[in-house]
Every structure is written in C-alpha cells, then in structure tokens.
Design a protein around this motif. Structure first.
Motif, PDB file in Angstrom:
ATOM      1  N   UNK A  16      30.731  43.472  49.576  1.00 23.57           N
ATOM      2  CA  UNK A  16      29.444  44.167  49.521  1.00 23.57           C
ATOM      3  C   UNK A  16      28.809  44.254  50.901  1.00 23.57           C
ATOM      4  N   UNK A  17      29.095  43.251  51.713  1.00 24.79           N
ATOM      5  CA  UNK A  17      28.630  43.323  53.101  1.00 24.79           C
ATOM      6  C   UNK A  17      29.868  43.289  53.972  1.00 24.79           C
ATOM      7  N   UNK A  74      25.477  46.641  54.920  1.00 23.19           N
ATOM      8  CA  UNK A  74      25.389  46.425  53.479  1.00 23.19           C
ATOM      9  C   UNK A  74      24.552  47.566  52.923  1.00 23.19           C
ATOM     10  N   UNK A  75      24.295  47.541  51.620  1.00 23.03           N
ATOM     11  CA  UNK A  75      23.530  48.644  51.039  1.00 23.03           C
ATOM     12  C   UNK A  75      22.178  48.738  51.723  1.00 23.03           C
ATOM     13  N   UNK A  76      21.803  49.971  52.116  1.00 18.91           N
ATOM     14  CA  UNK A  76      20.558  50.182  52.853  1.00 18.91           C
ATOM     15  C   UNK A  76      19.369  50.289  51.903  1.00 18.91           C
ATOM     16  N   UNK A  77      19.637  50.383  50.615  1.00 19.13           N
ATOM     17  CA  UNK A  77      18.568  50.571  49.630  1.00 19.13           C
ATOM     18  C   UNK A  77      17.622  51.681  50.077  1.00 19.13           C
ATOM     19  N   UNK A 121      28.915  51.992  51.562  1.00 20.79           N
ATOM     20  CA  UNK A 121      28.807  50.572  51.227  1.00 20.79           C
ATOM     21  C   UNK A 121      29.110  50.344  49.756  1.00 20.79           C
ATOM     22  N   UNK A 122      29.429  51.407  49.040  1.00 19.68           N
ATOM     23  CA  UNK A 122      29.700  51.227  47.610  1.00 19.68           C
ATOM     24  C   UNK A 122      31.169  50.893  47.410  1.00 19.68           C
ATOM     25  N   UNK A 123      31.426  50.058  46.414  1.00 22.08           N
ATOM     26  CA  UNK A 123      32.791  49.588  46.166  1.00 22.08           C
ATOM     27  C   UNK A 123      33.132  49.895  44.717  1.00 22.08           C
ATOM     28  N   UNK A 124      34.365  50.308  44.482  1.00 25.02           N
ATOM     29  CA  UNK A 124      34.742  50.763  43.145  1.00 25.02           C
ATOM     30  C   UNK A 124      35.880  49.923  42.585  1.00 25.02           C
ATOM     31  N   UNK A 125      35.791  49.597  41.296  1.00 24.05           N
ATOM     32  CA  UNK A 125      36.849  48.838  40.631  1.00 24.05           C
ATOM     33  C   UNK A 125      37.935  49.794  40.158  1.00 24.05           C
ATOM     34  N   UNK A 126      38.853  50.115  41.071  1.00 17.36           N
ATOM     35  CA  UNK A 126      39.900  51.072  40.723  1.00 17.36           C
ATOM     36  C   UNK A 126      40.806  50.499  39.643  1.00 17.36           C
TER      37      UNK A 126
END
Lengths: 463, 179, 1010
Positions: free
Chosen positions: C814-815, C836-839, C883-888
């Motif tokens: 995530x970071x 990391x996510x910038x929100x 910064x997004x991560x996907x559960x392939x």
C-alpha cells in the motif's frame, strides 16, 4: 479470390451498374433467397465452417471457465496496465457492431435503395458482434458474478450504481443498443418469416417459421404501420448508434490518463466504428455472395459503394490520428507530449506504425476504381482494416496506460495465452452465429427485394 | 344472411400490384368499407385505397420517449442525491451533466420498444388463427400474388352481389373464405 | 478466537495430520537423513542443479501448485501441533504497557513492552496483542534504541512467529524424538565429559548480550572449565571490536551522538539503516536536517562508499571508491587532520582534486561537532583511524563515546569458529551444542562445516526451523520465538530490556534460557525465574523488588542499565605501519542483505518481498557492478556484449564458483563487485528455499567482507529478476523537488513555483467540516529504509504475492518507496520518495467506479469498500499515482491456520478480484475516535498514528487533522517546502511532500549530483 465473369462485366459498364441483376421478378427473387434456407441439403462448406467455428466456441467456453475459477490473473493485465485484451476486444467488437444498424437505419432514412440486399445480414452481424462485445465487460471484472451491481435495482443496502461512471453509461448504452438492434432486425424479418412459413415444405419448419411470423399476412394496413415503425426505429437507431460509440469512447476520454483524455475521441471513435463495421460487412458479404451465387443481388455496385464508404471513413479516422498527435504537441502538456512520442518511439511503437499502415495507408488504394472493382483486393483491404482497427484499440488502451504520470509506476504489458484464447474464442462465436444465421434465416430481405423489383418494373414502364 | 355466418368473406386474387390498387379503389368507391388488401410487399397508397388514413403510432412513440427520458433522469437524481447521497470525487450530488448519457439511452429504449410493440399491438399480432389463410392460394400472398378481401361483416355484403362486383374488377379468381 | 475453532475443524482428519507431521519430521519427501548426504556431496553440479531448480522455480507455474499443496499440508500439521495453545497466556505474570488488563476486552488491543534482537543487540518494542495474540510490533518510545521507531526486521518478526514452516517437533536422526529423551541423551553425553572437565564440549551461540543467558553460560563453564564457548555471526562485527582494540587496546562499544554532529563523514558505513542503534541514529540525524525556515540549520553528510547505501543516498557529498581503497582515504584524511603517525600513500586513487582538503577544512571548522563513522565491513585499521581522527577533532565524548562492550564476553568470532572447526577436524569435539546458529549454511565455506559436523559424536541444535545445520545434527530442538520466550538483551548503548513472552510457545519450542537450564541440570526451573532471579540479584539493594520488576516489564527497559561512557586513551602510532599492498584485480565485497540480513529472515515473505531500497529488487540477490565495470567485463567494445542486469554470470573466487545474476548498479564503485549474504538457502522453508544464490559459497575465512581477485564469466543464460520499479529517472517531471540549502534560502518557495493559489474547478467547492485527515511527508528526512512498508503490511494484512507476480507488476504494498536517480549513470544522486494513497479531494478513482465502491468519507478519506468492489480496475487506471493494488488472484492465504492468528482483526482480509489501497489506517482513526467520544473530548493532535508514521525512524511521516491550524501536520503543510505531487492535475491530494534539500560544501565544485 478470382473474379467471376459477371463481376468483370459489372466492372466494365460501371457507373450504370445495377443494384439488381437483370431478369428478376417477384417470384424469382423470393424463390432464390428462400431456397437458401429451405434447401434440404446442407452445403459441405457450411458443415466444415460450422464445425470449425463450433470448436472455437468451445475454446471460448474453456477460457472463460478457467477465468472464473482462477481469476483475471490468468491474463497479462497488471498495475499500471489494468485493462488489456478484454477491453480492446470489447471496443473492437462494438465498433464492428455499428455498421449494421447504420446501414439499415441511416441508409434507410437517406432512401439508399442499394442498402436493400446487404442490410439484413449487416443487422445480423451487428447483433452477433454486440453479443461478442458484451462478453468482455462482464468477464474482465474481478468478480463477474456481481456484474448486475452495475444496474440500478432496489437493494437491501440501498446501494445504487455510480451514475457518474462511464462504465455505467456503457452498461446502459450497450444493452439498449443490443435490444433496439434486435427489435429492429426482428420486425424486418417478420414478412420474410411469413414467406418462409408459406413456402416451407416440412411441418416443423412451417410450425417454427409460422410461430415467428406471428400470423403476418401482408395486409395493406399492417404494411402501413410496419413501414412507419421501421422509419421511426431508423430515426431512433441513428442517434443511438452515434451515442453508443460516443459513450464507449467516454470510457477513455472521461479518464485523466494521457492518451485517453481527449475531446476528439467521440467523433473519431464513431468514424472508426463505421470504418470497422463496413470492413466487416465486406469481409462477410464477399464470400457469401460467392458461395450462395448472389452476385446478382449483391452486385459490384454494392461492393463499390462500400469501398467508397471505407475510404471516406478511413480519411476521417486518419484525421483523428493527426489531430490526436497535433493537440498533444499543441497542448504543451509534457505528459501528452511524452505519450504521443512514446507511442511513436516507445516499446509499442511497432504496433502504432502497423496501425497507421493498416488504417491509413492501405485504404488509399480505394481511390482507384480498378481496385474497387477487384473483389479479391476489396476483401484483402477489408481484412487489413479489421486488423488495423484492433491495433488502434490496442494502442489506445495499452500504450496510454503503461507509462502515465509517475515514472516510478511505469510497466510493460504482455498478453498471456489465455488473452489470445479468449479473443479467438469470440471470433469463433461470431462465425458460429453467422453460420447459423445464413443457414436458417433469409440473409437478404426478401420483401424489400420485391419492392426493388417493383421499382425496377416502374422504371421499365417509364422508359 | 345464412351464408354470412358461414363465410368470413370473399377473396379476389390479382396478378399485379397495379390491378390490386385499382380494385381496392373501386371497391372503396363502391361503398364497401370492411375490406382488406394483401400484398407481398408494401404498396404505395394501398392502405389509403382501402380507407385507412393515418396511424397513431408516432404519437405513442413520442409519449413513450418522453416518459423514458423523465424517469431515466429521475432515477439517477433520486439514487445520487436523495436515496444515497455520498461525496464521490468531490462532485456535486446532482451532477446532472453526468446523468445525460443514461437519460438519453433510456429515452431511446422506451421509444423503440413502443414503436415495435405498438406496431404489433395495433396490427393485432400475433394472430394465431386467421380465416384468410383458408384460401388455398393465399400462401402466394407472401410471394408474388395480390389479394383483395371483402368481409362478410360489411353491411353491403351479399355473397352473390359482391362476387359479381369483384368479377367486374377482372381478378384471376374469386374464392369464398371459410370462417 | 474464530480461528481457533477453524483449527479444530482442521484437525478433523487425523490421517492427514500424521502424514503431515511425518512430512514435517522428514523435512520433505526424501528422508532427511539421505538428503543430508546429498548436501554433503556438494559438487558444483549439485549446486548448479539447485541454482537452476530454484531461482527460476519461483516463476514457473507448477511451483505455484506445489505451494498450494504444501499450504494444505502445513495447515493440517500446524493444527495438529495444537495451535489452540496460542490463546493461553504464559503462566508467569506479565504486565501490559500503560493499561492494566483487568480482563482482556475483546476487540481491544493490549500493548506489551518487550524487545527483539538482531545480532544479539536489542531494539525495544511494544507488541500489540489481540485476545492474547500478538499481531503487530511497534517501537517502544521509552527505549533509547527505538524511541518508538522500528525497522523492517522487527516488524516482520511477527510473521516469523507465525511462520508455518517453523519446526514443530524434536527430531532425532530424522525421526520424531521427545524433549525428555533429549534431556537424557544430553545428560549422558555431558556426564561422559564430566571426567575431563568437558574438554570435548563446545557451545556455539550467536552474539550474546543477554546478562541472564551469559550468567547461565558462565555457570556452565564453571562446571566444565575446559569446555569452550564460541559465539558466531556470519554478519560479524569483529572489525568494530578489533578496531577498538587496535585503537584503545581493549574491546569497546562505540556509540555515536548524531544529535551533536554537524559534519559527518562515513567510511563505507550505512549507519542510517543498518547496525545497532541505526533507528536512533536516523532519528537524531533527521532532526538535524529539519529545515523549517530561513533561520534553520542543517548538518552535512559526506559519504565515502563502495556499495550504494541509503546513507550514501542521503549524503550531501558521495564519493564512490573500491572498498579496499577506503583505508587509503582514511589515512589521507587523518594526515590532513594532523594525525601525525599515519603512513601510507599520499592520496588514494580517483579522488577529485581538492576533495580531501575541503572535507578536512570542513571537519576542522567543527571541532567536537564532527564525526567520522567507519563501516562494519571495513578492516579494523579503518575503524582505528576513524577513532584517531575523532580524537584529533575532539569529538570523543561529544559526538562519539565508548562504553564497555555489550557482549557478555566479546571475542573475535571468526577466530572462534575456525578454532571450533579445527577442533572438530582434530576429533577433539565430542559434544556440540548449537543455539540458533546455522554454521552449515553461513560459516566460512572453507571450514567445511557440512563435511565435519557429522564427525561430532553428539550434536544438538536449538533452532526456529529445521535448516541446513539441523539436518546434520543428531538432535534438532524447536526453538521458542523471541515473542514466546523469557530473556533479556542489551540495546546499542547497553540499556538492558527484559524480553517477555506474548504467547505460550505455539509449537512447544524451548528458549535459549530453557536450553541452558537443561545443560546446567536445572530443567525444573522455569525460564521466567532465571531472568527474574538474575535481575533480583543485580538489584539486591532495592526493597520491593516486585515493584521494580513490574515497572521493568511495563516499560520494557531496566532502569539505569545504560552503560556509562568510558574514559579511553588512544594507543600511539595508529596506522604507523604502511598499508598492506592489497592485491590487484577485480574486488569482491560481501554485505549482509538489506531485507533478509544473513539469511535468518529468508523464510519471511514480508522481507523477501520488501523491495531493497536501492535496487527495488525482491526475492533475489544479485552481483552488483558499476556500469563502467559491466562494460569492461563485457570483454568487447560492442554494447551488445556489455554485461547487463539479469545476465547470469559465474563468479570465481578463491577456487570456488557460483552462478549469480548481474545487476548494473548506478553509483557503485568501479572494478568492484558486491554480493549479498543470506540467499541460496537450501533448507529454509517454502518461501526462502532456493531464492537467490548463496554468496557464502565463495566467502572464505580469509576475506569475510572485502577481497580481490574475483573472476567473472558470462554463462549466456538469463536470470530473471523481480523489481518493483523499472524506470529510474524522473523523465523531466518533478515527483521530487530538490534544491540545495543555498538555493532554498535564496528562493524559499522554489517547491511551489508552479503551484496555483486556488485552482479552478467547474464544481462548487465541497465544504469539509470537523476532522479532516491529511499527511505530510518530509523528503528531507526519509532515508528510504523500508520499515514503513513492512509496518503497513503487518498492520493491514497485506498479502505476499511471490516473485512471479512481482515480475508481472502485481505487488500489493500500500505504501511504496520510489527511488529516482539524477545525474550521470555512473555516479548519480539517489532520492527516495514514499508514495501512498493521496486521498485526493477530487479523486479521479472515485468518479469512475461504476458501483461506488470507492467514495469519500465526511472526514476526507478516500474509502475503499471491498465488499462492494466488482473489480473493473478502472479506478487504478485512472489513479495518476498508481497506488491502488488489485487482487488478481486469491493472494491472501485463507488456508494456513497459523497465519490467522497473525492477522489484524480490525482489517478485513481481502479476497480475489477486489481492489485495495492505503486507508490512512482507518481502523486506528476509528479506535481513537471511539475513545475520544467515550471520554467526550476532541481528538488530540498526534493521538492517531498511522502504521507507517509509527515505524518511521526519521519522523518523515506526519499524520493529523488539517482543519486544525495548530496540528503538526498543518504546520508542516504551511511550510514553504510543502508541495503536492502532480498538483497540475487538480486532484487536491491530502498527502503532501516537503521538498528535499541538500547541503553541499561550496568548496567542492563537483558534487555527485551534477
């Protein structure tokens, strides 16, 4: 594909080339077309083709099953390239799916009588292409079994889809398009189904066609409403066609990714769709007219016109590419500039230049009447364009994503064998449906051919 | 009178669209109103000739379209701004420009459906059974033959008179239609 | 406690369990006994076979299948081993940090203070415990070596605890043995030795700083006067010890005071991210670089190094040179600074003219406020020189001081191990007791432990996993993890911590204290009592020892145990004898690996997948060469022939060869090759076995760290490596904004140059009321150590995906810490940037999600709703920061019960097909919010600490309420160094950055940056 004598003839006195071979009357057009369907014996080439396409459909089934079991990880997609073959194929098929409605609707509104002999299977092609296209947005999801969440329905958690998302627009556009095309196609079929009902020899055929014909009996009043309905549908379908591919282009244009975020996308996607669609109509009509000896119905005049349309749309698409590059440079935006340079010189540059060769260079041959008069040449060009349009979507989807804003997150995308299987599978599905269609339904609108005969006779009367 | 219950009407067969059109006009002028003409393709003016003036189908389609459009937009507005308001990407709850595509699609969907089903309904299709099919040669009506039918329900209908009248139109043949 | 029940379910089929256990016992399909012989006959063929089998095995699809099967089996066996034990509290009283648990409140975490050690040196930590399950490690603010920070190793020790590959039964010659049986055999073995005072007994341990353990060992040595105790670490600190001896005539512990140092020179040292006290050093160092405005000052760091390190990346001036030339430079600097006695070449090779004098002047101008730090790999003389220079600059007792050694008995470990080997060869060792060490894998290869170990009549090993050494010992005893056992250890400055167990041993393991108790025939006495009694003896004075003991356990440090500074006197004539004329030829440098150290962490998925800070490589070790050297080694002028990254080469050194992948490393010294320890394990576990190549195979006794005469031959094969960043330059974009201190003082707003004051928007502004969360990251402080990455992984149940997936580009962190180079490829400056996510307030991801699975919270969080996500990945495509991560695939391990215990119960474990990303640790935010509401008070600034912020040693990450102008984060954001990443996109990120500053010496024209 060697040209038949009649082609040569047609090529010779070209301008006046008829859109219907000489010496046909109501009876003969009816018999000739319905014979294809009602013939007892199935041609060998049909059986072979059908089996091949069926095998490919099975390949599709296997690929999709494995996908659902294992997950989209079996494809080459990753971060940053989150969309790969699935979306490329979706846009490609949807594009192909546009010529049908366009030919029937717009040419109908424009009273282009030459459309008559091609609109039926153009419409059928639309339906089949759209069904192939429809598969991809569904299966490309991480959790395809939840696809229905994209549609609004009263949900215990009061959740709604996010109507700001182009994907939701897509869902509505594509399903609407599929529905309307089906209806349009079906009401066109009703009188012909009646013909088949009346001409079928064996009972089951009579029964099935009879049920589908819904008791059509060609009453004058029915014809009146039927025509009104067709015109209205044509009037509705025309903006629909444009809107659908516009919305598909929004999937990209609405995002901020350099190479996607461009206002030119809607028009040039629509042009691209017509381009791809006509290419596919040619690809299908040329073999079919040969195999069913329909040279008199689908004449050189038709092929010539389609060739011209192809050329015209090629030019529009080419303009689209130019403007894309120009506005990238003119914008002064470093990301846009990098994007276009990366397309032309980056790791995927070969795809880009191949695309230019296929979509812009090759069609230029269509300027020459000689080329348009050569069935083989037309067919070849159509095939090249089909490939080119696929490459266009590849370039748009992959090369835009793989290098976006932060260099640290750049990546490279490689398709896996499952990407390819799925794609080939849908081509199989498309052909599978085409084969069924040309065997069991009249692939040329019989009643419209009769109308054509009528108008020819009027002409004779006048002379 | 008896026959009128036993038969549906009389059917005259013609060879060309022109003949049918002529015949239809004369029949209508002769005062017959319950008449119908059958052709393998739409013939300019035939419907007019048998006394049919204009269809209300376009109106139906327009209304359906308007309903579709309004409900389409309301659906989105209700979902996004009333039922489940939530900040999505800093956009306003009622981001109407984003709602236009779906509104448009639903408009088209409703209108198109109205056109098709309206047409079928007005034509009374599907019709599982219809007496005209009892005429043996009527199968040709979907190929190259043109038919004119005067129904028994017509106040002026009388088997003999009407048959005579039809013969004056020089049809290929005139047959009674079993009900 | 659900996971317990599921375990019971798993124990449903006893047959599975037995087979599983037999598998576990036999350590694989073939009986361990024979496997041992395989490895005894360790021919190059065998090795090559291994090499080919494993590194690539990681990316062949079948390997995945194997893993799955193994998971199932291990799941069963873990269950069999009675995981239910893990909800038992240990029998002795342990005391929670700060809050007293009247009773454990479900859903509420308790924090216990303890310590984790690396190389014997303790780092104080607090362990978050849910329902008596330790789930997360945090730094202990009261511990001088931590001050609340942690490194990746201690973060990952949680996974080490729950590692399903830990050994779970006593093994006796390949069969299941029992603890009682072992005790008998041991006592007979020792009994036999009693006669000759145990002259045949050897005790092999890692570095021991534990007073209690030391006490026990001394008791043992009293009972067996002729027995020998050998301490050994493959990543030994002998050079530091010997350096001190050389300089001061005695073993000493060197402690630096970075907070006092204004000018620092490192000689091949990575003091910011490795070695004892690195956390503390990083914090003090960063505080000296916190530039708040024109008035603030900034320290200056000169780094001279061979292998690029984080410290070198932070340096204002970095000078690359072969490791063996650094002694020359040290001598030159020493002479410049008037350490008269120094002999040797006037100037070492390839030093820019004027560099040394300028450096020397700079140091001279800061007497007592400068510091020379020598690296662990540098020979003793360099350390001695460093001490001498510090002395000359008057730094001693100001920026550096010396204490008595941390070790109970400091010794030259490499001499010890070679003596042990000699004794074994001489058949004079009858009983060998190994505590934790793994000499068969990591002892100097020419000692041939593989061959000689079976010569010992009775050998027993206490180990966490059944590894190479256990395989060759008669007895293997499962060791209790540090989080399972009682003990103590000293921190970098001598401060002692008591190690208290958070959980009863999962697999009935024995702690070192237990083991020594058995050796000393005190097996009846519980390990707690040893520690307790030892300290009671030390604190004979205090009345109410129980109070003292409770306080000690609660605080995690034993009061007043920090070792006092020692008066030292420099021996005369340091460096008087001229340097040994070092052999010419290609240099080889050995270093402990940044993420798996000497191999002890090789079965730790978190650390394997943690990108190494400079290369961003995962799952592999490489042979680093500089671009120039890669060119030369190519053997021809054709660029096609140059050595390239991922080329497999044969490294030949001192008659041994090994195949390794090349990594062309910008900034590496020319004519030098760096290889890393810890990889190429052959009995590590499902994660570590076979990953990378074993550099130890070419690491002889003579050259533990630096040697010359390496030969390289291209094999022609390709060795695919998994890196998480392929593009190393900024491509003319400015993700990191950099200026020198002077430039900054001239133009304090340089970072915001192209920032719009209030960017336009078509939409009405959204009003954000109340708490609005935001984050500021000071790039001037970030050392890029990667602690935050593992902390985040532990806190948020982030899955490990494996080498193959990382290569495709599907890692899940995530970071991430981006690494950019600037300047020429030979000697670039290196910058790190945590992303990391910038929100974002105008989040591009939210708008495009068709099912509203990612939306904005009223407090400004960009929230990811896993169970609403259908997985279109549109959000990721549209995220400019990626910064997004996907559960392939189904990455989270839903099968292995032992891992269930490890998970943070407040964070859902993601399933297949959903997107995930940084949540600003929303579970922590809510926990604090609930407390604040219960106490009816506003949330205090700094009360909410995200996992990454918590672990950061240099305080680079600050989180808080940006609506409160007085919050620390608001103050940082108000600074003129503050800038937004990709501001021009008008995404309005809530994570912002403070621009990076460098403080070069104006006298030195050529800085590495240009």
């Amino acid at each position: 594909m060697a040209d038949s004598p009649s082609d040569k003839l047609a090529a010779a006195e070209f301008a006046s080339a008829p859109i219907l071979g000489p010496g046909y009357n109501y009876a003969s057009v009816t018999d000739k077309i319905s014979a294809i369907v009602l013939a007892r014996r199935t041609p060998k080439w049909w059986i072979v083709g059908f089996l091949v396409s069926f095998a490919l459909v099975m390949l599709l089934m296997v690929s999709v099953t494995y996908l659902v079991v294992a997950g989209v990880g079996i494809w080459g997609i990753q971060i940053p390239v989150g969309w790969g073959f699935a979306i490329i194929n979706f846009v490609w098929w949807i594009g192909i799916g546009h010529a049908g409605t366009l030919i029937s609707a717009i040419l109908l509104l424009l009273r282009q009588t030459w459309r008559t002999s091609i609109n039926r299977f153009a419409e059928a092609m639309t339906l089949f292409a759209v069904s192939c296209a429809g598969i991809f947005p569904l299966i490309h999801m991480g959790r395809p079994w939840l696809a229905y969440w994209l549609f609004p329905y009263p949900d215990t958690m009061k959740m709604w889809p996010n109507f700001r998302s182009p994907l939701v627009w897509d869902a509505f556009a594509v399903s609407t398009y599929a529905t309307v095309s089906l209806l349009f196609w079906f009401i066109g079929l009703i009188p012909d189904l009646a013909t088949l009902r009346d001409r079928a020899k064996n009972r089951p055929a009579k029964l099935i066609y009879g049920l589908l014909a819904m008791g059509w009996r060609g009453s004058a009043v029915h014809w009146e409403r039927h025509e009104t309905a067709s015109l209205l549908l044509a009037g509705l379908a025309t903006p629909l066609v444009l809107s659908v591919h516009t919305i598909v282009s929004f999937d990209f244009a609405f995002a901020i990714v350099p190479g996607w975020h461009a206002t030119i996308f809607p028009p040039y996607f629509v042009a691209g769709a017509i381009y791809a669609g006509f290419a596919m109509v040619l690809t299908l009509s040329i073999p079919i007219r040969k195999l069913f000896h329909l040279e008199d119905f689908i004449t050189m005049r038709h092929l010539d016109n389609m060739g011209k349309v192809l050329l015209a749309t090629a030019l529009i698409v080419g303009y689209g590419y130019m403007m894309e590059a120009f506005s990238a440079f003119y914008s002064g935006n470093q990301y846009e500039r990098f994007m276009i340079l990366n397309r032309m010189t980056g790791p995927y540059a070969p795809m880009y230049w191949l695309l230019i060769a296929c979509n812009i260079v090759t069609p230029q041959f269509l300027w020459f009447r000689k080329v348009r008069a050569k069935v083989g040449a037309l067919f070849a060009i159509a095939m090249v364009v089909n490939l080119g349009m696929w490459l266009e979507r590849f370039v748009i989807v992959v090369t835009s994503l793989h290098r976006d804003f932060l260099p640290s997150s750049w990546g490279t995308y490689y398709p896996t064998r499952w990407d390819i299987f799925t794609f080939v599978g849908t081509i199989g599905l498309f052909l599978f449906l085409v084969f069924l269609f040309i065997r069991y339904l009249p692939l040329i609108s019989i009643f419209e051919m009769r109308t054509l005969v009528a108008s020819e006779e009027e002409k004779k009367a006048v002379n | 009178m008896k026959q009128q219950e036993t038969i549906y009407g009389l059917m005259a067969e013609f060879a060309t669209p022109e003949q049918l059109l002529e015949a239809a006009r004369h029949t209508h002028e002769a005062g017959y109103r319950r008449i119908d003409a059958f052709a393998p393709f739409p013939i300019e003016g035939l419907a007019h000739a048998v006394g049919f003036h204009r269809t209300r189908l376009p109106l139906v389609v327009l209304v359906a379209g308007i309903i579709g459009g309004c409900s389409g937009f309301f659906l989105q507005y209700y979902a996004a701004a009333v039922s489940y308001p939530v900040n999505v990407g800093g956009r306003p709850l009622n981001s109407w420009p984003a709602f236009i595509p779906v509104t448009f699609e639903i408009t088209i969907l409703f209108a198109a459906a109205a056109a098709v089903f309206g047409m079928l309904a007005m034509n009374g299709l599907p019709t599982p059974y219809h007496p005209v099919f009892n005429v043996p040669r009527f199968a040709l009506a979907s190929r190259d033959r043109f038919f004119l039918c005067i129904k028994a329900l017509d106040p002026m209908f009388d088997v003999e008179q009407t048959r005579k009248f039809l013969h004056t139109l020089s049809p290929r043949e005139v047959t009674e239609i079993e009900p | 406690m659900e996971f317990m029940d599921s375990d019971r379910k798993n124990t449903g089929q006893p047959d599975v369990d037995n087979s599983a256990l037999r598998k576990a016992a036999s350590g694989g399909e073939t009986p361990r006994f024979w496997r041992g012989f395989d490895e005894l006959a360790d021919t190059p063929e065998f090795r090559n076979h291994k090499e080919n089998e494993f590194p690539h095995g990681a990316n062949d699809p079948d390997a995945k299948l194997d893993r799955r099967d193994l998971l199932k089996v291990m799941a069963a066996s873990a269950a069999f081993a009675g995981l239910s034990g893990c909800t038992k509290l240990p029998n002795q009283k342990i005391v929670p940090y700060v809050r007293q648990p009247e009773q454990i409140i479900p859903g509420k975490a308790l924090f216990y203070a303890t310590a984790v050690t690396l190389g014997g040196v303790a780092t104080g930590v607090l362990v978050e415990s849910h329902m008596a399950r330790p789930t997360k490690i945090e730094g202990n603010p009261d511990h001088p070596g931590s001050l609340g920070a942690t490194d990746a190793f201690s973060q990952a020790s949680i996974l080490g605890l729950y590692d399903p590959d830990r050994s779970q039964a006593e093994i006796h010659d390949g069969r299941i043995g029992s603890w009682a049986e072992f005790q008998e055999e041991l006592s007979t073995a020792l009994g036999a030795e009693k006669g000759n005072n145990g002259s045949g007994v050897r005790l092999l341990t890692p570095t021991v700083t534990s007073p209690t353990l030391g006490d026990q060992i001394n008791t043992f040595l009293k009972a067996y006067p002729s027995a020998k105790w050998v301490q050994y670490e493959s990543a030994t600190r002998d050079n530091i010890r010997e350096g001190a001896k050389l300089a001061f005539g005695e073993y000493l512990n060197t402690v630096y005071r970075m907070d006092q140092a204004d000018v620092i020179l490192t000689l091949d040292s990575d003091f910011l991210t490795s070695g004892p006290g690195c956390l503390r050093y990083a914090r003090d160092f960063a505080r000296k670089r916190r530039v708040e405005g024109p008035e603030s000052k900034m320290n200056r760091l000169y780094a001279v190094e061979c292998t690029p390190t984080n410290t070198g990346a932070m340096a204002d001036h970095r000078l690359r040179m072969r490791a063996s030339d650094i002694e020359g430079l040290a001598r030159a600097v020493a002479r410049e600074l008037g350490v008269s006695t120094v002999a040797g070449p006037v100037a070492p090779p390839n030093v820019p003219a004027g560099w040394i004098p300028a450096l020397a002047r700079d140091l001279k101008q800061h007497p007592g406020a400068s510091l020379i730090v020598a690296g662990d790999q540098q020979p003793p003389i360099v350390h001695a020189l460093a001490h001498a220079i510090n002395q000359a600059l008057g730094n001693t007792d100001k920026t550096v001081y010396f204490t008595a050694p941390l070790e109970v008995s400091p010794a030259n470990q490499w001499e010890g191990i070679s003596q042990l080997a000699a004794d074994i060869r001489a058949r004079s060792v009858t009983t060998l007791l190994i505590l934790g060490c793994n000499p068969v894998y990591d002892a100097p290869v020419d000692l041939g432990f593989k061959e000689i170990l079976p010569k010992v009549a009775f050998s027993a090993r206490l180990g966490l996993s059944e590894d190479e050494t256990s395989a060759l010992c008669h007895w293997h005893i499962p060791q209790a993890h540090e989080l399972e056992s009682w003990g103590d250890a000293r921190g970098y400055d001598g401060t002692a911590s008591v190690i208290q167990p958070l959980i009863a041993p999962l697999y009935g393991g024995k702690s070192e204290v237990d083991f020594l108790a058995v050796i000393n025939g005190q097996s009846a006495k519980p390990s707690h009592d040893f520690v307790h009694d030892y300290w009671q003896a030390q604190r004979a004075g205090v009345e109410r020892f129980d109070v003292f003991w409770e306080k000690t356990l609660r605080d995690g440090v034993v009061d007043g145990t920090a070792l006092p500074p020692k008066q030292v006197s420099l021996k005369p004539g340091i460096g008087a004898e001229p340097p040994a004329t070092e052999a010419q030829g290609l240099e080889i440098v050995f270093r402990p690996d940044h993420t798996i150290w000497d191999g002890r962490f090789s079965n730790n998925g978190w650390l394997q997948e943690l990108p190494k800070p400079l290369t961003l490589l995962t799952w592999d070790s490489v042979a680093m060469v500089s671009p120039k050297t890669a060119q030369r080694l190519g053997g021809s002028s054709r660029p096609a022939d140059y050595l390239k990254s991922e080329d497999a080469v044969e490294l030949k050194y001192k008659g041994r060869t090994i195949v390794a992948p090349v990594w062309v490393m910008p900034g590496h010294a020319d004519e030098s090759v760096t290889v890393f320890l810890g990889y190429g394990r052959r009995r590590s576990g499902r994660v570590g076995t076979g990953a990378g190549f074993d550099a130890g195979w070419i690491r002889p006794l003579a050259t533990p760290w630096i040697g010359t005469g390496l030969e390289i031959r291209k094999t022609g094969d390709r060795w695919a490596l998994a890196t998480t960043q392929t593009q190393s330059t900024m491509e003319g974009r400015e993700p990191i904004r950099i200026a020198t201190l002077d430039e900054y003082l001239k133009n304090p707003k340089f970072a915001q140059a192209e920032a719009e004051e209030n960017p336009l928007s078509l939409y009405p502004e959204v009003k954000y009321e109340g708490n609005q969360w935001g984050m500021a990251i000071d790039l001037n402080a970030c050392t890029g150590c990667g602690g935050c990455v593992v902390a985040c992984q532990a806190e948020n149940n982030i899955a490990v995906v494996g080498k193959k997936e990382v290569m495709i580009g599907r890692h899940m962190h995530w970071i991430r810490i981006d690494r950019y180079y600037e300047g020429g490829v030979d000697d670039p400056s290196t910058y790190h940037e945590p992303v990391l996510c910038m929100h974002c307030e105008n989040a591009p991801c939210e708008v495009v999600c068709p099912v509203a699975a990612t939306v904005h919270s009223p407090e400004g969080l960009n929230e990811m709703v896993y169970n609403r996500c259908v997985g279109t990945r549109y959000c990721s495509n549209n995220c400019p920061y990626k910064v997004r991560r996907f559960n392939f695939y189904l990455y989270s391990d839903w099968d292995t019960p032992s891992l269930f215990g490890m998970r943070n119960p407040n964070v859902s474990v993601r399933s297949r097909g959903v997107m995930e990303k940084c949540s600003y640790c929303v579970q922590r935010i809510n926990a604090v919010k609930i407390d604040a509401e219960r106490q009816d008070r506003p949330i205090r600034d700094g009360e909410i600490v995200t996992a990454c912020q918590q672990s950061c040693p240099s305080e680079a990450i600050v989180f808080g309420n940006i609506n409160d102008p007085d919050s620390r984060v608001s103050k940082l954001k108000a600074m003129n160094r503050n800038y937004k990443l990709l501001e021009e996109l008008n995404t309005r990120p809530r994570t912002t950055y403070l621009a990076k500053l460098r403080n070069p010496n104006p006298e030195i024209e050529k800085t590495p940056a240009v």
